[in-house]
Structure formats: C-alpha cells, structure tokens
Design a protein around this motif. Structure first.
Motif, PDB file in Angstrom:
ATOM      1  N   LEU A  51      31.384  17.682  69.852  1.00 28.46           N
ATOM      2  CA  LEU A  51      32.501  16.807  70.168  1.00 28.46           C
ATOM      3  C   LEU A  51      33.578  16.900  69.099  1.00 28.46           C
ATOM      4  O   LEU A  51      33.297  17.149  67.926  1.00 28.46           O
ATOM      5  CB  LEU A  51      32.021  15.365  70.305  1.00 28.46           C
ATOM      6  N   PHE A  52      34.823  16.683  69.535  1.00 28.90           N
ATOM      7  CA  PHE A  52      35.974  16.725  68.629  1.00 28.90           C
ATOM      8  C   PHE A  52      36.275  15.311  68.152  1.00 28.90           C
ATOM      9  O   PHE A  52      36.417  14.378  68.955  1.00 28.90           O
ATOM     10  CB  PHE A  52      37.184  17.309  69.348  1.00 28.90           C
ATOM     11  N   ALA A  53      36.366  15.133  66.831  1.00 33.06           N
ATOM     12  CA  ALA A  53      36.648  13.822  66.242  1.00 33.06           C
ATOM     13  C   ALA A  53      38.144  13.543  66.298  1.00 33.06           C
ATOM     14  O   ALA A  53      38.929  14.217  65.626  1.00 33.06           O
ATOM     15  CB  ALA A  53      36.158  13.763  64.802  1.00 33.06           C
ATOM     16  N   GLU A  54      38.537  12.562  67.098  1.00 33.69           N
ATOM     17  CA  GLU A  54      39.949  12.164  67.122  1.00 33.69           C
ATOM     18  C   GLU A  54      40.274  11.241  65.950  1.00 33.69           C
ATOM     19  O   GLU A  54      41.324  11.360  65.335  1.00 33.69           O
ATOM     20  CB  GLU A  54      40.275  11.481  68.442  1.00 33.69           C
ATOM     21  N   GLU A  55      39.357  10.305  65.669  1.00 39.39           N
ATOM     22  CA  GLU A  55      39.566   9.413  64.528  1.00 39.39           C
ATOM     23  C   GLU A  55      38.223   8.879  64.059  1.00 39.39           C
ATOM     24  O   GLU A  55      37.349   8.539  64.865  1.00 39.39           O
ATOM     25  CB  GLU A  55      40.496   8.249  64.886  1.00 39.39           C
ATOM     26  N   ILE A  56      38.060   8.773  62.734  1.00 38.93           N
ATOM     27  CA  ILE A  56      36.853   8.216  62.136  1.00 38.93           C
ATOM     28  C   ILE A  56      37.266   7.144  61.127  1.00 38.93           C
ATOM     29  O   ILE A  56      38.158   7.369  60.303  1.00 38.93           O
ATOM     30  CB  ILE A  56      36.013   9.299  61.436  1.00 38.93           C
ATOM     31  N   ARG A  57      36.604   5.998  61.213  1.00 43.63           N
ATOM     32  CA  ARG A  57      36.894   4.882  60.321  1.00 43.63           C
ATOM     33  C   ARG A  57      35.623   4.548  59.545  1.00 43.63           C
ATOM     34  O   ARG A  57      34.627   4.129  60.124  1.00 43.63           O
ATOM     35  CB  ARG A  57      37.385   3.678  61.133  1.00 43.63           C
ATOM     36  N   LYS A  58      35.675   4.716  58.217  1.00 46.84           N
ATOM     37  CA  LYS A  58      34.517   4.487  57.356  1.00 46.84           C
ATOM     38  C   LYS A  58      34.888   3.536  56.229  1.00 46.84           C
ATOM     39  O   LYS A  58      35.994   3.589  55.699  1.00 46.84           O
ATOM     40  CB  LYS A  58      34.027   5.800  56.738  1.00 46.84           C
ATOM     41  N   GLY A  59      33.917   2.694  55.879  1.00 47.07           N
ATOM     42  CA  GLY A  59      34.166   1.813  54.746  1.00 47.07           C
ATOM     43  C   GLY A  59      33.141   0.707  54.640  1.00 47.07           C
ATOM     44  O   GLY A  59      32.015   0.834  55.115  1.00 47.07           O
ATOM     45  N   GLN A  60      33.556  -0.406  54.029  1.00 43.08           N
ATOM     46  CA  GLN A  60      32.681  -1.543  53.796  1.00 43.08           C
ATOM     47  C   GLN A  60      33.101  -2.711  54.685  1.00 43.08           C
ATOM     48  O   GLN A  60      34.284  -2.894  54.982  1.00 43.08           O
ATOM     49  CB  GLN A  60      32.732  -1.970  52.336  1.00 43.08           C
ATOM     50  N   LEU A  61      32.102  -3.487  55.069  1.00 41.34           N
ATOM     51  CA  LEU A  61      32.340  -4.680  55.881  1.00 41.34           C
ATOM     52  C   LEU A  61      31.420  -5.778  55.374  1.00 41.34           C
ATOM     53  O   LEU A  61      30.211  -5.570  55.220  1.00 41.34           O
ATOM     54  CB  LEU A  61      32.061  -4.406  57.361  1.00 41.34           C
ATOM     55  N   SER A  62      31.991  -6.959  55.118  1.00 46.24           N
ATOM     56  CA  SER A  62      31.195  -8.128  54.724  1.00 46.24           C
ATOM     57  C   SER A  62      31.488  -9.258  55.686  1.00 46.24           C
ATOM     58  O   SER A  62      32.598  -9.407  56.199  1.00 46.24           O
ATOM     59  CB  SER A  62      31.531  -8.560  53.297  1.00 46.24           C
ATOM     60  N   ARG A  63      30.438 -10.057  55.894  1.00 51.09           N
ATOM     61  CA  ARG A  63      30.559 -11.140  56.884  1.00 51.09           C
ATOM     62  C   ARG A  63      29.828 -12.373  56.361  1.00 51.09           C
ATOM     63  O   ARG A  63      28.654 -12.306  55.978  1.00 51.09           O
ATOM     64  CB  ARG A  63      29.951 -10.685  58.208  1.00 51.09           C
ATOM     65  N   TYR A  65      42.416  12.876  63.277  1.00 47.13           N
ATOM     66  CA  TYR A  65      42.351  14.332  63.310  1.00 47.13           C
ATOM     67  C   TYR A  65      43.081  14.914  64.513  1.00 47.13           C
ATOM     68  O   TYR A  65      43.010  16.109  64.759  1.00 47.13           O
ATOM     69  CB  TYR A  65      40.885  14.790  63.365  1.00 47.13           C
ATOM     70  N   ASP A  66      43.807  14.072  65.242  1.00 50.50           N
ATOM     71  CA  ASP A  66      44.380  14.543  66.505  1.00 50.50           C
ATOM     72  C   ASP A  66      45.898  14.444  66.539  1.00 50.50           C
ATOM     73  O   ASP A  66      46.596  15.435  66.365  1.00 50.50           O
ATOM     74  CB  ASP A  66      43.764  13.748  67.667  1.00 50.50           C
ATOM     75  N   ARG A  67      46.440  13.257  66.709  1.00 51.47           N
ATOM     76  CA  ARG A  67      47.875  13.110  66.970  1.00 51.47           C
ATOM     77  C   ARG A  67      48.699  12.996  65.697  1.00 51.47           C
ATOM     78  O   ARG A  67      49.759  13.599  65.575  1.00 51.47           O
ATOM     79  CB  ARG A  67      48.095  11.885  67.862  1.00 51.47           C
ATOM     80  N   THR A  68      48.229  12.173  64.743  1.00 52.30           N
ATOM     81  CA  THR A  68      49.055  11.933  63.557  1.00 52.30           C
ATOM     82  C   THR A  68      48.533  12.645  62.323  1.00 52.30           C
ATOM     83  O   THR A  68      49.297  12.851  61.374  1.00 52.30           O
ATOM     84  CB  THR A  68      49.095  10.417  63.261  1.00 52.30           C
ATOM     85  N   ASN A  69      47.247  12.986  62.308  1.00 55.11           N
ATOM     86  CA  ASN A  69      46.607  13.574  61.124  1.00 55.11           C
ATOM     87  C   ASN A  69      46.799  12.700  59.881  1.00 55.11           C
ATOM     88  O   ASN A  69      46.799  13.196  58.758  1.00 55.11           O
ATOM     89  CB  ASN A  69      47.137  14.980  60.853  1.00 55.11           C
ATOM     90  N   ALA A  70      46.940  11.406  60.117  1.00 55.12           N
ATOM     91  CA  ALA A  70      47.208  10.484  59.013  1.00 55.12           C
ATOM     92  C   ALA A  70      45.917   9.962  58.411  1.00 55.12           C
ATOM     93  O   ALA A  70      44.888   9.847  59.082  1.00 55.12           O
ATOM     94  CB  ALA A  70      48.059   9.315  59.503  1.00 55.12           C
ATOM     95  N   VAL A  71      46.003   9.623  57.128  1.00 54.96           N
ATOM     96  CA  VAL A  71      44.913   8.944  56.434  1.00 54.96           C
ATOM     97  C   VAL A  71      45.410   7.548  56.073  1.00 54.96           C
ATOM     98  O   VAL A  71      46.409   7.410  55.355  1.00 54.96           O
ATOM     99  CB  VAL A  71      44.478   9.708  55.173  1.00 54.96           C
TER     100      VAL A  71
END
Length: 935
Positions: A371-383, A425-431
């Motif tokens: 599969l092609f990665a369009e966008e990946i969001r990684k990080g920390q989450l606290s609740r 990784y698709d339309r904007t290639n933004a970080v």
C-alpha cells in the motif's frame, strides 16, 4: 413513677430482643415454569412464625439466632422442608426455593441447609425456564470473583465480548446490534450515537444480575439483533449494608510518568466537567470583523481566547477508584421498603508514547502489492479522564403493589493532549508539527418511575423513563506548523493552521412502557402491552481559526501566536487574529419516535412450551439542517417505517435438566441521528472526518436459533449448551471510505448480508475429577461465526457500479475477487475462558480469565482504498481477593489486567501487501490494589 420506669425498661428490652433477631429472606419459584409463586407459606416448623411469599415470590421471616427448620407449602406442590438453616443475630440468611408440582402424590422433600439456593442457581433456573435464549451473570458471581464493575464480569457470558473495557458486543456483532437497558428501560449512553451503554459506570455492588437476551420475543424492543443486555439493580437489598472501597491502579508505562502531556484546564476537571474556563468567550452569534477594517473588536475577541495552544508536560498520578454503597430492606406489618444509594468515582491517566494513525491507498501500479502511504501521523498522546456515577433508588411494596423510583447520573470528562509529526507523501509532501488540546464533557441524567400491580389474576406493570444527555466539547485547539528545511511556516496550502471549535449536543429522551400478563389454564399465559420512545436532539458547532499577518519564519512554538505581544492590533496591523469559519452543515436538529404495541401467548403442551406473537412498531425521524451544497431541510421526514415483527420460540424439555430450543424472530436496526444527517464531524486526534448520510435506511433482520442445553445436577452454575444461529440482513449499515479521501468515512446500506455460526458453553466445578478439586471452577464459551455480504448486488454509486466491479478494477496481479466478503463488525470467532478457585470458608478467591475476539472488518475500502480490519486483542487478566476480620467484612483485592500486554490495532489489509497501520494504541499492563470494607 416506678410503674413508668418498669414499662420503659420492658419496652427497651423488647426492642433490644427484636434487634437481636435475624432474618431468612429469599424467593419461591415454580420449578416447572420458573415463575414466582404468590402465596407460598414459609413457616418455622412447630410454630406459627412465618411469612407468605408476595406476588414477586419474595418472603422475609424474622427468627431468633440459632439453627431452624423451615417448611414451605403451596397447594398442589410438593412440601419442602429445609433443615439446619443457620440464623445469626442482626444478619440475613438468603434462601431461594424452587417448588415442584406433584398433584399425584404430593410427597414431601426434605433437604438440609446446605441446599439453600443462590443467585447462580437462580440464573440457571431463568436460563432453563425462559421463553428466550438467555445468558447472564449474577450478583453472587460478582462477589465470588471480586469483579468491581461490569466490564470485567461480562467477559464470562457466552457469546459476549467487552470492547475497550466499556462496550458489550454479543455474538461478535457491533454496537448497532446490541441494546443495553437499565431495569428494562432504554437509556442513552455517554456516547449518544451508540446503541449500547458504557457498562463500566455500573458497580457490581448494587446489581441484582445482568441478563443477556439472544432471541427476540414481542415484549422486548424490536431494534436488537445480537442481543439485549438488561442491567438490573436491587430494589430490595437482602439486608442493611454499607460498603466502601478504595482502589489504586498502576501502569508502568502510564502512571507516575514525568512526560505526561497536559494543558491548563479548569478547577473542576477532577469532577468531570469544565468550570467555564473553556467556554466560548463571546456570543456564538457575534460577527467577526475582517482585519482589513481595522476595528478594535477584532483585537478584543482575539485576546479573549485562552492563549495556550501547545502541550505542557507534568508527572501523572496513580489511577484511583472510589465506591460507596448503602442499602437496606425494612419490613413493616403491611408494607416493605427498600432503598439503595451508590456512588462510584474513577480517575485515569493514559499515556501513549508511540500512537500512530495512517492513511494508505493501493498503488496505481497493480503489480505493486504494498500500500502507498498518503499520510502518517506519529507521536505522543496523553489522556486524563474522570468518570463518576450515582444511583439513588427506593421501592415500596404493599399488598399487591410495588412502586419504585430511581435517579441515575453519570458524568465523564476527558482531557487529551497530543504532540506529533504528520508527514504527507502524496499531495503536499509537507511535514507538520501538530499540537492538539481537547476536552470532552459527557453526562446522562435518568429518572425512572415504575409500578407492578397484581389485580386478581392479571398482573400489570408500567415504567416511565426520562433522560437528559449532553456531549459538550469546549474549545478544541489544533495547531499545525509546517517545517521545511528547518524553517517553520503557517502555510494553509500545506495543511498548516490553527483551528478552534466548540461543539454542544443536547438530547432529551422519553420512554414509556406498559405490560399486562394474564395466566390461563394450568401453565399458560397471555401478554400484551404498549411502549413509546421519543427523542429530541440539538447539535451545534462553532468553528474558528487563528490567522497571522506573518506566516513564514515563525517559531516552532504553538504558544507564540497568542502571546500578548504577538496579537494583531488596529494600529500596527501585525500579528495573529481571529477569523470566522462557519460550517452550517454541521449544525442540525432531529427528532425520532418509536411507538409499539404487542401481543404474545405462552402455551404448554406436555413437555413442549410454545411462545409466539407479534410486535408492531411505527418509527419516524425528522431532520432540520443544511448540507454542504447549501440545501436546507426543515423538519424533513427522513424515516417513516411501519414494521410487524413476528416471533416464535419453542422449548422442548427432554428431561428435567435438558432442553431443546428453536426460535424465529424478525427485528430491525435503525440509523442514529449522526448517521442519518448531513453533518460532517471532525475528530482532531485521528484527523478523520465522519460524514452523515440522509439516504440511509433501516436494516431488517430475520433471526433463527437452535439450542441444546443441559443443566447438570448437583452443582450450582454447572451447565453445557450448544447453539446454532443464522441471521439474514436486508440493508446492513456499515462504514465505508471515500474514493478521494481515505481518512473520511460515511455509513451506507450494504444490501443482502448474512451471518451464521455456533456457540458452545461449558461451566463445571472440577470436583467430579477429584474431591480436592471441588473448589475449582472452569468455564469456557466459544462462538464461531461466518458472515457474508453479496458484493455483486451492492451498488456503490447512482450509476449502478457495484463493489464487485470496483474491487476487480483495483485488484492486484494474481488476486481473485470473491462474490462475497465479511460483514463489518462481525468477528469470525469469540473465546471466553476462566479458571476460578474459591475456598470453602469464602476467605480467598483467585480468578484467571481470558477473552479474545477474532479479526473483524471495521471499515470497507472503496475504489483504491484498502479495507480496514481490527486486530484480535488477547486479554488475559488475574484477580485475587482475601477476606479478613471476624465477619469477613474486610477485603483486599489484587489484580493484573492485560497480562500479555496486547495492542489495540486497526490495520489496512490488501492482497499480498505488507501490513499498514490505520491506528495503534499500546495500553500496557496494569496492576491494581483495592481495599473494601462492609459495615
């Protein structure tokens, strides 16, 4: 004067003597029908001291401390004598009795006090004699296993799984097909768009039992398919009881962590609601002036916003659980009073170091199976979450009438903070560097009035439930800063920006039902009744954004933008300013109503019991709102259905302990307000959008069940059962993705679908293997199911293009597209198992339980989008308690949850490709220690 003193002394002594008495209380039921016996005499042998069971079969006999023999008699039933019944001063001995009809010889049955019934036996009697296929868990089971709330106890019920520690799924079907009721009445949960209710709000200390109905009969609501879970609270506690418990929970990966993400909230967050800190600081109807007009109101409104946009870090604390319960039954000469008061409080810290959300699609090159990665969001989450519930109930029973009133309130506040990197990784290639701060406040307030009346042979019962529910999301803050070559920009074209929004959902729910039961013949009865449910909802959302005159070269610090010196002023015309972003399509109002009437009869022909009838339901929904194209709807009639729902249940008794059951029932599943709307609801944590569908229709289901059950003699709770089930769906509702936006989902009807499978349940004490194993109980239940959706007939657009054709068009090289696929939400298997040790003196109990639900399709991929599946969660838990004290009224409980450290993961599944993550959470292992005392 002396005479007065003597009378007073005698009065005090008589009161003291009465206070030293104990009570024998319980219920008398018919061994053939499982119904309560009204008028059975429970007498102390050789005396006139005793009581007569009321119309619910309940009795209460005051006795002096010591050993007693009780004689239970009823016309045309075997007399039963219970010897060696021990009564303690000021205490209650529970004695549930089952009488058997024996007109021919009316022989007396003599048993010892050891044969006294218990709640587990009562559940088995209900299972054995019920018209429906039912399973359940009793208050005795709660006590024996040390379960604090329903979320842990329900995993032992056949065909039941608990998702996320909160929601019950029956036979692998999702929440749409599972209904949860409180004392037989429908109430909305903390998530008003779910059909089920969050069960961890119910402490087990105030529950009588929980019954799961798996087959339909006309006296039940018609909108359940997998099962209906009825949570029944105690109206008349067996004895006066006051209990208190305090528990601490520790997860090494989440608690006492110094990098817990948070932000400055309100002073009442610990109570589960916002104190006004996050409220919209200006009128929702206020006009936001354009910055080009240079009006001072713009600066005032911008400065009124809370300036914090970035996360803080602090040390988390231990999770805490606090429970208080008080109840009593007071027996007067002409009436009985019962009351209960309960309060439950939980606070919980969750921290995830490596949360991940992904949007993937199939590559245009069909030979590329990954599969092609369009966008990946990684990080920390606290609740940080707070959940509390309170229940106050009172009951009055006199002559042939019972009246009950209860008030239930539950409140939940959840504060979330997330810091992550989003890579496109698709339309904007933004970080993008994202900071997300949210708070969600949910509450349910419910009042129930009910009555049961015995009018000669006719029994009438009524219940009225009124509920107010609110979901309030004040001041969600989402800040995304683009980082390119170490330069930070607030570039909207790359998806960067600052968003603020407020959402408020209010719902009113009125529910009324009336039932009548008239026995006729020897063991037959006729039932009829009516019910009505009316709901009124209003949903408002107010969206804003923060813009800036300088977007390039800004610091990588979200808090920079609303610092006082960086806010736009009319004189300087530089800095950050508020901008309106109205989205009228997200606001809506809706009403729904379901009015019903039913008739059913229960007839006995020798060993065969037949229960049949029909339910008539009239359902309507109206919608007021606006769609994204600007089309408006004013009380649009979006659902107009009249359904006749027939039902037949047959029970044939092969022996005293063995039954064969067969049943058919027609039921429905209706869309929720959110689903049947034009609203678009955004989740900032997952960065995904839910889209309503006004064209959505209800689902119609035909249900078939066949079951063989054997209730072993000589052991309470022991049984074996095997079931076959088949369900045919017309218009099954499922979530699907959008062609051009893999992160967006919407509900749709799936045409013809079916699910069929088998259930096997086995519960047995192991004493039959060897006597020294008699204190060990083992139980397992397994559900295996297969589901199918005919995708050749499933059109996915107005031109008639089918899902089968869409899948063929996007198939990988070597992939064969089948005519069918699984239904969403349906698991192929479900396994529950437990091993329990309990010593004879009730001092210690050890319980080990295992639960898993098989891989299931959760979101259907459309076009180039792959299907999303939920990974099995292998839940292994251990619970150990030890009682202390002369009266065993002190208890320490130690538990370990998620021993295997299982992950909660949804993933994309595509032919021949590597696994791609849709979402993943790693909850880790939790240790708990609880102290409880009963007065």
């Amino acid at each position: 004067m002396k005479k007065l003193m003597f009378v007073t002394a005698m009065f005090v002594l008589s009161i003291s003597a009465m206070a030293q008495k104990g009570f024998v209380r319980g219920k008398v039921t018919d061994g053939e029908t499982g119904e309560a016996l009204y008028g059975a005499a429970v007498i102390e042998r050789g005396t006139s001291n005793g009581a007569v069971s009321d119309f619910d079969g309940n009795f209460s006999v005051p006795l002096d401390p010591g050993m007693h023999t009780l004689v239970i008699t009823f016309v045309s039933y075997q007399t039963q004598t219970i010897e060696n019944v021990e009564v303690k001063a000021g205490a209650v001995t529970t004695l549930d009795l089952v009488l058997k009809a024996d007109v021919s010889q009316l022989a007396e049955v003599v048993v010892t006090g050891q044969a006294m019934g218990d709640s587990e036996a009562g559940i088995l009697t209900l299972q054995k004699k019920s018209a429906n296929v039912v399973d359940g868990v009793s208050n005795q089971t709660f006590r024996n296993t040390g379960d604090r709330d329903l979320s842990s106890a329900m995993g032992r019920v056949t065909g039941v799984s608990v998702q996320g520690g909160k929601f019950v799924y029956v036979r692998g079907l999702g929440d749409r097909y599972t209904r949860t009721t409180l004392n037989g009445m429908t109430i909305p949960g903390l998530d008003p768009d779910r059909n089920d209710v969050q069960i961890d709000v119910f402490p087990t200390s105030v529950l009588e039992n929980v019954i799961v109905y798996k087959t339909f009969s006309p006296n039940l609501p018609g909108d359940f398919t997998g099962g209906m879970v009825d949570v029944e609270t105690k109206n008349f506690p067996e004895e006066k009881v006051t209990s208190f418990s305090l528990g601490l929970r520790y997860n090494p990966e989440m608690n006492l962590q110094k990098d817990f993400l948070s932000y400055q909230g309100g002073n009442t967050d610990w109570l589960g609601f916002d104190d006004g800190t996050r409220k919209l600081p200006f009128s929702e109807n206020a006009k936001i002036p354009d910055e080009s007009l240079r009006r001072p109101e713009l600066e005032t409104m911008t400065r009124s916003l809370n300036p914090q946009l970035g996360v803080d870090r602090k040390r988390s604390f231990l999770n805490t659980v606090l429970t208080f319960n008080h109840g009593n039954q007071i027996n007067k000469q002409n009436h009985t009073i019962g009351y209960s008061a309960i309060f439950n409080y939980q606070s919980r810290y969750e921290h995830f170091d490596d949360v991940e959300f992904g949007d993937y699609t199939k590559d245009d090159d069909r030979s590329d199976k990954n599969l092609f990665a369009e966008e990946i969001r990684k990080g920390q989450l606290s609740r940080y979450s707070v959940l509390w519930s309170a229940l106050l109930s009172g009951s009055l029973k006199f002559e042939n009438h019972t009246l009950t009133a209860s008030i239930f309130r539950t409140q939940n506040g959840v504060s979330e903070a997330s810091e992550r990197i989003s890579t496109n990784y698709d339309r904007t290639n933004a970080v993008l560097y994202d900071n997300i701060l949210t708070y969600s406040q949910r509450s349910v307030t419910n009042g129930i009035l009910s009555g049961t009346h015995q009018l000669g042979k006719l029994r009438a019962s009524w219940k009225n439930s009124f509920t107010l529910a609110r979901t309030y999301d004040p001041d969600f803050r989402v800040t995304s800063i683009e980082i390119t070559d170490e330069v930070a920009t607030l570039n909207p074209g790359a998806g960067a920006g600052i968003g603020r929004f407020w959402r408020d959902l209010n719902e009113m729910n009125e529910n009324l039902k009336v039932d009548f039961t008239l026995p006729y013949g020897k063991a037959n009865k006729f039932q009829f009744g009516a019910a009505g449910v009316y709901k009124d909802r209003k949903f408002d959302v107010y969206n804003y954004r923060i813009d800036a005159t300088t977007r390039t070269g800004v610091p990588v610090d979200p808090n920079y933008f609303l610092q006082p010196e960086n806010i736009w002023t009319p004189s300087e015309e530089q800095g950050s300013f508020l901008d309106g972003n109205p989205q009228e399509a997200n606001n809506y109002e809706g009403t729904s109503s379901v009015y019903a009437g039913y008739v059913m009869t229960e007839m006995v022909f020798g060993n065969l019991k037949a229960i049949y009838g029909a339910r008539l339901e009239k359902a309507d929904m109206h919608y007021t709102g606006e769609d994204t194209q600007g089309n408006t709807y004013d009380k649009e009639h979006t659902l107009d259905e009249l359904n006749i729902l027939p039902s037949v249940n047959l029970v044939y008794s092969l022996s005293e302990t063995m039954n064969v059951r067969g049943s058919f029932g027609q039921t429905v599943a209706r869309p929720s307000f959110k689903e049947k709307s034009a609203a678009q609801i955004y989740d900032p944590i997952t960065k995904r959008l839910f889209n309503g569908n006004l064209a959505l229709q209800q689902t119609e289901i035909s249900n078939y069940d066949l079951r063989l059950e054997n209730f072993f003699t000589g052991g309470a709770g022991d049984m074996f059962a095997v079931s076959l089930f088949y369900k045919a769906f017309n218009g099954h509702i499922e979530l699907v993705t959008y062609d051009v936006a893999p992160g967006d989902v919407k509900p749709r009807n799936a045409g013809d679908s079916r699910v069929y499978g088998t259930e096997v349940e086995f519960k047995k004490r192991l004493g039959f293997i060897a006597p020294f194993l008699s204190n060990i109980g083992f139980g397992t239940n397994v559900t295996i199911a297969r589901s199918e959706v005919d995708i050749k007939e499933l059109a996915i657009n107005e031109s008639g293009f089918t899902e089968f054709e869409s899948r063929q068009l996007n198939a990988r090289v070597g992939e064969t597209i089948e005519d069918t696929r699984p239904m969403t939400g349906q698991s192929p298997y479900l396994i529950n198992a437990y091993l329990n040790y309990s010593d004879k003196n009730d001092l210690m109990n050890i319980n080990l339980s295992y639960n898993v639900q098989g891989e299931s399709l959760s979101i259907v991929g459309v076009g180039a989008n792959a299907d999303v599946y939920t990974q099995p969660f292998h839940s292994l838990n251990c619970n150990i308690y030890r009682n202390f004290g002369v009266n065993k009224n002190h208890r320490f409980t130690f538990g370990v949850n998620n021993i295997l450290k299982a992950e909660r993961k949804d993933f994309y599944k595509s032919y021949g490709g590597e696994e791609a993550i849709y979402s993943i959470f790693r909850p880790g292992r939790t240790f708990s220690l609880t102290y409880g005392i009963t007065f």
